[in-house]
Design a protein around this motif. Sequence first.
Motif, PDB file in Angstrom:
ATOM      1  N   GLY A 161      -8.454  -5.589   7.347  1.00 40.75           N
ATOM      2  CA  GLY A 161      -8.164  -4.164   7.469  1.00 40.75           C
ATOM      3  C   GLY A 161      -7.205  -3.867   8.597  1.00 40.75           C
ATOM      4  O   GLY A 161      -6.302  -3.031   8.470  1.00 40.75           O
ATOM      5  N   GLU A 162      -7.396  -4.534   9.732  1.00 43.89           N
ATOM      6  CA  GLU A 162      -6.536  -4.272  10.883  1.00 43.89           C
ATOM      7  C   GLU A 162      -5.093  -4.706  10.604  1.00 43.89           C
ATOM      8  O   GLU A 162      -4.130  -4.008  10.951  1.00 43.89           O
ATOM      9  N   MET A 163      -4.938  -5.870   9.980  1.00 45.35           N
ATOM     10  CA  MET A 163      -3.578  -6.330   9.667  1.00 45.35           C
ATOM     11  C   MET A 163      -2.925  -5.433   8.616  1.00 45.35           C
ATOM     12  O   MET A 163      -1.741  -5.079   8.729  1.00 45.35           O
ATOM     13  N   ALA A 164      -3.690  -5.052   7.580  1.00 45.00           N
ATOM     14  CA  ALA A 164      -3.141  -4.173   6.542  1.00 45.00           C
ATOM     15  C   ALA A 164      -2.740  -2.828   7.129  1.00 45.00           C
ATOM     16  O   ALA A 164      -1.682  -2.272   6.792  1.00 45.00           O
ATOM     17  N   PHE A 165      -3.570  -2.302   8.027  1.00 49.15           N
ATOM     18  CA  PHE A 165      -3.290  -1.017   8.667  1.00 49.15           C
ATOM     19  C   PHE A 165      -1.978  -1.065   9.447  1.00 49.15           C
ATOM     20  O   PHE A 165      -1.138  -0.158   9.352  1.00 49.15           O
ATOM     21  N   GLU A 166      -1.768  -2.124  10.209  1.00 55.20           N
ATOM     22  CA  GLU A 166      -0.537  -2.237  11.008  1.00 55.20           C
ATOM     23  C   GLU A 166       0.684  -2.432  10.115  1.00 55.20           C
ATOM     24  O   GLU A 166       1.747  -1.846  10.353  1.00 55.20           O
ATOM     25  N   LEU A 167       0.557  -3.240   9.065  1.00 58.51           N
ATOM     26  CA  LEU A 167       1.691  -3.444   8.158  1.00 58.51           C
ATOM     27  C   LEU A 167       2.039  -2.158   7.417  1.00 58.51           C
ATOM     28  O   LEU A 167       3.222  -1.851   7.205  1.00 58.51           O
ATOM     29  N   ALA A 168       1.021  -1.395   7.028  1.00 58.98           N
ATOM     30  CA  ALA A 168       1.280  -0.128   6.336  1.00 58.98           C
ATOM     31  C   ALA A 168       2.015   0.845   7.253  1.00 58.98           C
ATOM     32  O   ALA A 168       2.932   1.555   6.817  1.00 58.98           O
ATOM     33  N   GLN A 169       1.634   0.873   8.537  1.00 60.15           N
ATOM     34  CA  GLN A 169       2.356   1.735   9.484  1.00 60.15           C
ATOM     35  C   GLN A 169       3.778   1.234   9.718  1.00 60.15           C
ATOM     36  O   GLN A 169       4.666   2.018  10.072  1.00 60.15           O
ATOM     37  N   ALA A 170       3.984  -0.065   9.533  1.00 57.36           N
ATOM     38  CA  ALA A 170       5.316  -0.655   9.692  1.00 57.36           C
ATOM     39  C   ALA A 170       6.140  -0.531   8.413  1.00 57.36           C
ATOM     40  O   ALA A 170       7.162  -1.212   8.267  1.00 57.36           O
ATOM     41  N   HIS A 171       5.707   0.304   7.477  1.00 60.08           N
ATOM     42  CA  HIS A 171       6.411   0.555   6.214  1.00 60.08           C
ATOM     43  C   HIS A 171       6.462  -0.683   5.318  1.00 60.08           C
ATOM     44  O   HIS A 171       7.277  -0.745   4.404  1.00 60.08           O
ATOM     45  N   ASP A 172       5.562  -1.654   5.575  1.00 59.87           N
ATOM     46  CA  ASP A 172       5.485  -2.834   4.721  1.00 59.87           C
ATOM     47  C   ASP A 172       4.298  -2.649   3.772  1.00 59.87           C
ATOM     48  O   ASP A 172       3.273  -3.321   3.882  1.00 59.87           O
ATOM     49  N   ALA A 173       4.448  -1.703   2.844  1.00 58.69           N
ATOM     50  CA  ALA A 173       3.364  -1.421   1.905  1.00 58.69           C
ATOM     51  C   ALA A 173       3.024  -2.621   1.024  1.00 58.69           C
ATOM     52  O   ALA A 173       1.843  -2.877   0.768  1.00 58.69           O
ATOM     53  N   PRO A 174       4.014  -3.394   0.541  1.00 63.11           N
ATOM     54  CA  PRO A 174       3.643  -4.585  -0.250  1.00 63.11           C
ATOM     55  C   PRO A 174       2.784  -5.565   0.543  1.00 63.11           C
ATOM     56  O   PRO A 174       1.827  -6.129   0.010  1.00 63.11           O
TER      57      PRO A 174
END
Length: 658
Positions: free
Chosen positions: A396-409
């Motif tokens: 969850g933490e990694m997905a959350f940071e990637l989503a904020q970094a505009h890396d939705a895939p």
Amino acid sequence: MADHAEEPEAEQDGESSTPVSPAAVSTALARARTGNVVVDAKAGAFLDSQTRMLGVQMEHLAEQRRLNVKHLEWRLFGDRIKGALQVLSLVAGAAVAIGIAALVWQAHENRGLVVQAFSVPPDMAREGLTGEVAATRVMDKIDEMDAKAQSVRAAATYRRGWGGDIKVEIPSTGVSLGELQRWLRSTLGKETTISGDIFRSPAGLNLTVRPSGRPAVVASGTQGDLDVMIAKAAEEIYSATQPYRYSKYLESEGRIDEALVVARRLVIDGPEDRERAWAAAQVSNLLELRGDMAGGIVAAREALALNRRLALGAVNLAEGEQMLGHDGPALRDYTLAVGLLRRHDGQITKVAREAMPLENAAAAADFAGDFPGAAATYRRLAPLPDFQGSRERLPGEMAFELAQAHDAPGSRAIRASAPDPDIDVAYARWFGAANLAVIPQYFEAVEVGDWNAALAHLDRAIAATAPFGRPGEVDRIRFLEPRRAFVLARLGRVAQARSAIAATPLDCYLCVRMRGKISALAGDWGRASRWFAEAILQAPSLPLAYADDGEMLMADGDLGGAIARFAQSHAAGPRYADALELWGEALLRQGKPAAAAEKFVEAAKLEPRWGRLRLMSGLALAGQGLGSESAGEFRAAAALDLTPSSRAVVDRRLEARR
């Protein structure tokens, strides 16, 4: 003592050692040199005899020399043996001295717990409840509490900690090394010894347990209540002798109020500032678990005042500031915590030493706008041993940071491989309300402009806060409601958005930023500017509010003012890619495609999987007449997440190229 010459050694071969007369030898030699053909027979015979005698003497001397050399060799060997024995004696003596010193040192440093065999009634002993069995039951209960009292605190920091050294001691007779060790521990060490007895009374059984240096603990009941009596006595002993760990044990049992009473008493009555500082950090932790973030912050500051090197105090302070939405102080305190954790890592356990610096560094990177850096730091935790549920938290933490970094895939890929892809609500179930702000799906929906989906994710997370009481309310008001109000404004429901955001606190960085964004969406530039200025005032070291204000100025047509704000945002957060991307957009609107392209290249080094960034980079390259390079950027953008309007632009550009 009179001096005397050493006597010559006796002949060993029986030959005479009478010396030859020098005069006789001289006369014989003179007569032999006359040159006469006939030599004096007596002189010749005499010389022959002397020659033979000389040969015998030479053989004797050679033998004597050989014997003397042999004797010297044996004497040298004996001297060496004697020297070696002396060295061995010295080594043995030193080893004994070192062994005794080691026993004394170990005894001095010993902090274990020894439960001595209890005195029990004979009939109970015959039934199997011997003194050793009773002592073992007490030890088992204490050992159980000690195992549950999980803490990041290193055993060496406890003033009278047992360090897991808990054992039952059965006395032996006679003098032995074990008896010597026990005597040294009791004389020199800090060992806690527990003795006790069980005796019958008219009412049933009485259990008395006596910890060394503490008042006796007494429990009464029937024989069937013995386990309850032992548990009660063990808890009282643990509370009296290990108050900090007892508070952690009560915390593990969900007895937060009781744990808080124990920790607060230790803050007041602690034997030294170091112990009181740990107790204050525990008070901070417990208050934050109850949702009293302000109280937790006060206690964390007290812990640092008592011990400015206490990393746990800085960690609790940062977490409390974060939960109140004080993002600027949170960044400062997380940075302080990372430094203390790395410089004074002897305060915490080995597992914590590996994990805590990374977790706090990732949090600091998040606040600084370095979302890819935060994700990479969390990824470094993956191969480490599990720390406070880190194995389950990491996806969850990694997905959350990637989503904020505009890396939705990238975010979706991590969620797909997680134990529960529905991370936002799953986090509430696994780790409590504090993790409900971890909602990567919200950012994934924003990336494609699906505001209805974003609202649905927020509503589900808000509903999940209900069972968590006050901690859930903190999470809802300061993390979820501000974003929900912004989404309502994006959906055109501005009045609802303003009503919702008005219910959020004014000392919350995200809440104030969302007030500004809602005002900007309504075209109220003046009010938006005031809110962004307030956010900047609250956290001047953070990059997000500067970029928000710049985006508002760009929408209002003030490109120069917008660029100045983006420059400030970049200075505050050099790895915050949004500032660079927006800066490039402003330059592109000014008709400076080459300068814009430079900003897009810088941003792409940080966040290469941002669909809108690749689109804007393609437009900047096209503006310079670089058709093939721009087409490559448009194709890259087409493979990433885009809003419907951005995807339409990409499709038109690619169609034109075909």
